[in-house]
Scaffold this motif. Structure first.
Motif, PDB file in Angstrom:
ATOM      1  N   SER A 109       0.819  -1.218   0.000  1.00  0.00           N
ATOM      2  CA  SER A 109       0.000   0.000   0.000  1.00  0.00           C
ATOM      3  C   SER A 109       0.852   1.268   0.000  1.00  0.00           C
ATOM      4  N   ALA A 110       2.071   1.202   0.524  1.00  0.00           N
ATOM      5  CA  ALA A 110       2.958   2.373   0.517  1.00  0.00           C
ATOM      6  C   ALA A 110       3.397   2.742  -0.893  1.00  0.00           C
ATOM      7  N   ILE A 111       3.419   1.769  -1.783  1.00  0.00           N
ATOM      8  CA  ILE A 111       3.885   1.979  -3.157  1.00  0.00           C
ATOM      9  C   ILE A 111       2.719   2.132  -4.134  1.00  0.00           C
ATOM     10  N   ASN A 112       1.566   1.650  -3.762  1.00  0.00           N
ATOM     11  CA  ASN A 112       0.409   1.629  -4.664  1.00  0.00           C
ATOM     12  C   ASN A 112      -0.184   3.031  -4.812  1.00  0.00           C
ATOM     13  N   ALA A 124       6.842  -4.613 -21.232  1.00  0.00           N
ATOM     14  CA  ALA A 124       5.981  -3.466 -20.966  1.00  0.00           C
ATOM     15  C   ALA A 124       5.381  -2.933 -22.261  1.00  0.00           C
ATOM     16  N   TYR A 125       4.094  -2.714 -22.235  1.00  0.00           N
ATOM     17  CA  TYR A 125       3.390  -2.114 -23.363  1.00  0.00           C
ATOM     18  C   TYR A 125       2.431  -1.062 -22.805  1.00  0.00           C
ATOM     19  N   ASN A 126       2.755   0.196 -23.040  1.00  0.00           N
ATOM     20  CA  ASN A 126       1.933   1.314 -22.568  1.00  0.00           C
ATOM     21  C   ASN A 126       1.610   1.194 -21.070  1.00  0.00           C
ATOM     22  N   ASP A 127       2.650   1.006 -20.280  1.00  0.00           N
ATOM     23  CA  ASP A 127       2.503   0.816 -18.835  1.00  0.00           C
ATOM     24  C   ASP A 127       2.983   2.013 -18.023  1.00  0.00           C
ATOM     25  N   GLU A 128       2.913   3.217 -18.573  1.00  0.00           N
ATOM     26  CA  GLU A 128       3.431   4.375 -17.842  1.00  0.00           C
ATOM     27  C   GLU A 128       2.716   4.590 -16.516  1.00  0.00           C
ATOM     28  N   GLU A 129       1.473   4.188 -16.386  1.00  0.00           N
ATOM     29  CA  GLU A 129       0.759   4.363 -15.117  1.00  0.00           C
ATOM     30  C   GLU A 129       1.240   3.399 -14.045  1.00  0.00           C
ATOM     31  N   ASN A 130       1.819   2.275 -14.438  1.00  0.00           N
ATOM     32  CA  ASN A 130       2.178   1.235 -13.470  1.00  0.00           C
ATOM     33  C   ASN A 130       3.669   0.982 -13.318  1.00  0.00           C
ATOM     34  N   ILE A 131       4.473   1.346 -14.299  1.00  0.00           N
ATOM     35  CA  ILE A 131       5.880   0.931 -14.298  1.00  0.00           C
ATOM     36  C   ILE A 131       6.647   1.464 -13.090  1.00  0.00           C
ATOM     37  N   LEU A 132       6.323   2.658 -12.611  1.00  0.00           N
ATOM     38  CA  LEU A 132       7.034   3.185 -11.437  1.00  0.00           C
ATOM     39  C   LEU A 132       6.720   2.365 -10.191  1.00  0.00           C
ATOM     40  N   LYS A 133       5.470   1.932 -10.029  1.00  0.00           N
ATOM     41  CA  LYS A 133       5.111   1.087  -8.881  1.00  0.00           C
ATOM     42  C   LYS A 133       5.922  -0.208  -8.917  1.00  0.00           C
ATOM     43  N   THR A 134       5.942  -0.813 -10.091  1.00  0.00           N
ATOM     44  CA  THR A 134       6.645  -2.080 -10.242  1.00  0.00           C
ATOM     45  C   THR A 134       8.136  -1.910  -9.962  1.00  0.00           C
ATOM     46  N   LEU A 135       8.754  -0.932 -10.596  1.00  0.00           N
ATOM     47  CA  LEU A 135      10.193  -0.728 -10.407  1.00  0.00           C
ATOM     48  C   LEU A 135      10.520  -0.321  -8.976  1.00  0.00           C
ATOM     49  N   TYR A 136       9.684   0.498  -8.374  1.00  0.00           N
ATOM     50  CA  TYR A 136       9.913   0.892  -6.985  1.00  0.00           C
ATOM     51  C   TYR A 136       9.906  -0.345  -6.090  1.00  0.00           C
ATOM     52  N   SER A 137       8.933  -1.217  -6.282  1.00  0.00           N
ATOM     53  CA  SER A 137       8.847  -2.407  -5.433  1.00  0.00           C
ATOM     54  C   SER A 137      10.061  -3.325  -5.643  1.00  0.00           C
ATOM     55  N   ILE A 138      10.501  -3.484  -6.873  1.00  0.00           N
ATOM     56  CA  ILE A 138      11.654  -4.355  -7.149  1.00  0.00           C
ATOM     57  C   ILE A 138      12.947  -3.730  -6.640  1.00  0.00           C
ATOM     58  N   SER A 139      12.976  -2.408  -6.512  1.00  0.00           N
ATOM     59  CA  SER A 139      14.190  -1.738  -6.031  1.00  0.00           C
ATOM     60  C   SER A 139      14.350  -1.818  -4.516  1.00  0.00           C
ATOM     61  N   LEU A 140      13.375  -2.388  -3.824  1.00  0.00           N
ATOM     62  CA  LEU A 140      13.395  -2.452  -2.360  1.00  0.00           C
ATOM     63  C   LEU A 140      13.471  -3.882  -1.817  1.00  0.00           C
ATOM     64  N   ALA A 185       4.798  -5.691 -15.672  1.00  0.00           N
ATOM     65  CA  ALA A 185       4.951  -4.244 -15.521  1.00  0.00           C
ATOM     66  C   ALA A 185       3.829  -3.607 -14.710  1.00  0.00           C
ATOM     67  N   ASP A 186       2.827  -4.372 -14.341  1.00  0.00           N
ATOM     68  CA  ASP A 186       1.695  -3.814 -13.602  1.00  0.00           C
ATOM     69  C   ASP A 186       1.501  -4.498 -12.247  1.00  0.00           C
ATOM     70  N   THR A 187       2.606  -4.960 -11.662  1.00  0.00           N
ATOM     71  CA  THR A 187       2.538  -5.691 -10.402  1.00  0.00           C
ATOM     72  C   THR A 187       3.473  -5.060  -9.382  1.00  0.00           C
ATOM     73  N   ILE A 188       3.031  -5.021  -8.137  1.00  0.00           N
ATOM     74  CA  ILE A 188       3.857  -4.560  -7.025  1.00  0.00           C
ATOM     75  C   ILE A 188       4.327  -5.809  -6.290  1.00  0.00           C
ATOM     76  N   TYR A 189       5.647  -5.943  -6.153  1.00  0.00           N
ATOM     77  CA  TYR A 189       6.229  -7.146  -5.568  1.00  0.00           C
ATOM     78  C   TYR A 189       6.645  -6.888  -4.122  1.00  0.00           C
TER      79      TYR A 189
END
Length: 153
Positions: A11-14, A47-63, A123-127
């Motif tokens: 929820s902190a990343i979503n 990723a295909y037109n995932d600009e709304e979600n890619i930051l959430k996904t990358l943020y979660s994988i970076s942690l 690209a649309d998942t928070i891990y």
């Protein structure tokens, strides 16, 4: 009936893309610390037109809680939005795959992967923070295991 709750780490990343734009330097810094020229793990994200979600996904994988060297490859599969520029701003590798489709995109990313172990991500998942190690530890502990999959959704 089982109670349902979204974990705090999720929820902190979503958040919406515009709410995460100021986190790009943090995400990029996290990936600088995790990245390796000889990574143990390659994470491929079509990723295909995932600009709304890619930051959430990358943020979660970076942690992650992991200490393993990783590389992240975002595969731009003909996006017409800011998916690629957001991924590049986050300090991850981005390649183009012009043949449309998830299979082509995954295979294109896998062809560029340097890691010993390969993880496919969406690209649309928070891990969760334990996700990388949850996928890799069974493989590291037992040479008889050649595949893992997650139960997270």
């Amino acid at each position: 009936m089982r109670p349902f709750a979204i974990p705090g780490s999720i929820s902190a990343i979503n958040k919406k893309k515009n709410e995460l734009l100021d986190k790009i330097p943090e995400i990029a810094g996290n990936f600088s610390k995790l990245s390796s020229e000889t990574p143990l793990i390659s994470i491929v994200i079509p990723a295909y037109n995932d600009e709304e979600n890619i930051l959430k996904t990358l943020y979660s994988i970076s942690l992650p809680n992991s200490k393993h060297g990783i590389e992240v490859i975002v595969v731009n599969n003909n996006s017409a939005d800011e998916t690629e520029s957001l991924a590049l701003a986050c300090n991850v590798r981005c390649i183009k795959e012009t043949k449309q489709g998830i299979t082509n995109a995954r295979n294109g990313g896998l062809a560029h992967a340097k890691g010993t172990y390969l993880i496919n991500a969406d690209a649309d998942t928070i891990y969760p923070p334990s996700w990388i190690d949850d996928m890799i530890n069974p493989l590291l502990k037992n040479e008889g295991i050649c595949l893992t999959y997650g139960k997270f959704s």
